[in-house]
Design an enzyme around this catalytic site. Structure first.
Site, PDB file in Angstrom:
ATOM      1  CG  HIS A  37      -4.511  -3.007  -3.921  1.00 32.87           C
ATOM      2  ND1 HIS A  37      -4.390  -3.521  -5.194  1.00 32.87           N
ATOM      3  CD2 HIS A  37      -5.730  -2.419  -3.873  1.00 32.87           C
ATOM      4  CE1 HIS A  37      -5.485  -3.251  -5.884  1.00 32.87           C
ATOM      5  NE2 HIS A  37      -6.324  -2.600  -5.095  1.00 32.87           N
ATOM      6  CG  ASP A  43      -7.563   4.969  -2.508  1.00 32.13           C
ATOM      7  OD1 ASP A  43      -7.590   3.746  -2.699  1.00 32.13           O
ATOM      8  OD2 ASP A  43      -7.973   5.802  -3.354  1.00 32.13           O
ATOM      9  CB  ILE A  44      -5.250   8.987  -5.380  1.00 28.27           C
ATOM     10  CG1 ILE A  44      -4.860  10.367  -5.876  1.00 28.27           C
ATOM     11  CG2 ILE A  44      -6.159   8.286  -6.371  1.00 28.27           C
ATOM     12  CD1 ILE A  44      -3.953  10.328  -7.102  1.00 28.27           C
TER      13      ILE A  44
HETATM   14  P1  AMP Z   1      -8.912  -1.520  -6.534  1.00 24.06           P
HETATM   15  O1  AMP Z   1     -10.120  -0.996  -7.238  1.00 24.06           O
HETATM   16  O2  AMP Z   1      -9.224  -2.436  -5.390  1.00 24.06           O
HETATM   17  O3  AMP Z   1      -7.891  -2.097  -7.489  1.00 24.06           O
HETATM   18  O4  AMP Z   1      -8.243  -0.268  -5.827  1.00 24.06           O
HETATM   19  C1  AMP Z   1      -7.335   0.584  -6.445  1.00 24.06           C
HETATM   20  C2  AMP Z   1      -7.286   1.843  -5.623  1.00 24.06           C
HETATM   21  O5  AMP Z   1      -6.103   2.548  -5.988  1.00 24.06           O
HETATM   22  C3  AMP Z   1      -8.450   2.808  -5.826  1.00 24.06           C
HETATM   23  O6  AMP Z   1      -9.107   3.008  -4.572  1.00 24.06           O
HETATM   24  C4  AMP Z   1      -7.772   4.103  -6.331  1.00 24.06           C
HETATM   25  O7  AMP Z   1      -8.366   5.272  -5.825  1.00 24.06           O
HETATM   26  C5  AMP Z   1      -6.356   3.921  -5.846  1.00 24.06           C
HETATM   27  N1  AMP Z   1      -5.323   4.610  -6.608  1.00 24.06           N
HETATM   28  C6  AMP Z   1      -5.148   4.598  -7.949  1.00 24.06           C
HETATM   29  N2  AMP Z   1      -4.061   5.313  -8.282  1.00 24.06           N
HETATM   30  C7  AMP Z   1      -3.533   5.766  -7.123  1.00 24.06           C
HETATM   31  C8  AMP Z   1      -2.396   6.564  -6.795  1.00 24.06           C
HETATM   32  N3  AMP Z   1      -1.572   7.036  -7.746  1.00 24.06           N
HETATM   33  N4  AMP Z   1      -2.145   6.825  -5.496  1.00 24.06           N
HETATM   34  C9  AMP Z   1      -2.967   6.361  -4.536  1.00 24.06           C
HETATM   35  N5  AMP Z   1      -4.056   5.593  -4.774  1.00 24.06           N
HETATM   36  C10 AMP Z   1      -4.336   5.313  -6.047  1.00 24.06           C
END
Ligand code: AMP
Length: 118
Positions: free
Chosen positions: A104, A33-34
């Site tokens: 996810h 996760d970023i």
């Molecule tokens: P959700 O809020 O459950 O939809 O989780 C989405 C997650 O994706 C969040 O924890 C973000 O930090 C993560 N995220 C968004 N863009 C990226 C990316 N490019 N690479 C890795 N994680 C990401």
């Protein structure tokens, strides 16, 4: 609601934007996760066009469902979390603040995580 092929996880799956890959098999792809919410925070996404858990459960073939959940345990083991423990989280819809419309599962661990919600 139709699946958005341009969501950020679809782009990661297609290799169009970079990520820190952790694991991949026929059913799933996992990456860091970023914005980590724990010392270890990895996202596991199925290799298919599923918006959220409801879509995945309703439309994914049984082999995909099993393969995807097997991949989660493999990733957790690869992260060294099998003994210490970890939490999986999947947000569905607005009240859960799902921000990416590709199903996810978050794997969170590496410290004591406390109660279920902050
Ligand atoms: P959700 O809020 O459950 O939809 O989780 C989405 C997650 O994706 C969040 O924890 C973000 O930090 C993560 N995220 C968004 N863009 C990226 C990316 N490019 N690479 C890795 N994680 C990401």
């Amino acid at each position: 609601m139709a699946y958005d092929k341009n969501n950020i996880f679809a782009q990661i799956l297609r290799g169009e934007i970079p990520c820190r890959k952790v694991y991949e098999d026929a059913f799933a792809f996992a990456f860091e996760d970023i914005a980590p919410a724990a010392p270890k925070h990895v996202l596991v996404v199925p290799k298919g066009e599923y918006i959220s858990l409801h879509d995945f459960a309703a439309h994914a073939p049984g082999a995909m469902v099993k393969g995807f959940f097997d991949s989660i345990t493999r990733v957790a083991a690869k992260l060294g979390l099998e003994e210490s423990g970890y939490r999986i989280v999947s947000n569905h819809g607005p009240d859960a603040a799902q921000s990416v419309p590709h199903f996810h599962v978050h794997i969170l661990g590496g410290r004591s995580l406390g109660g279920l919600l902050p």
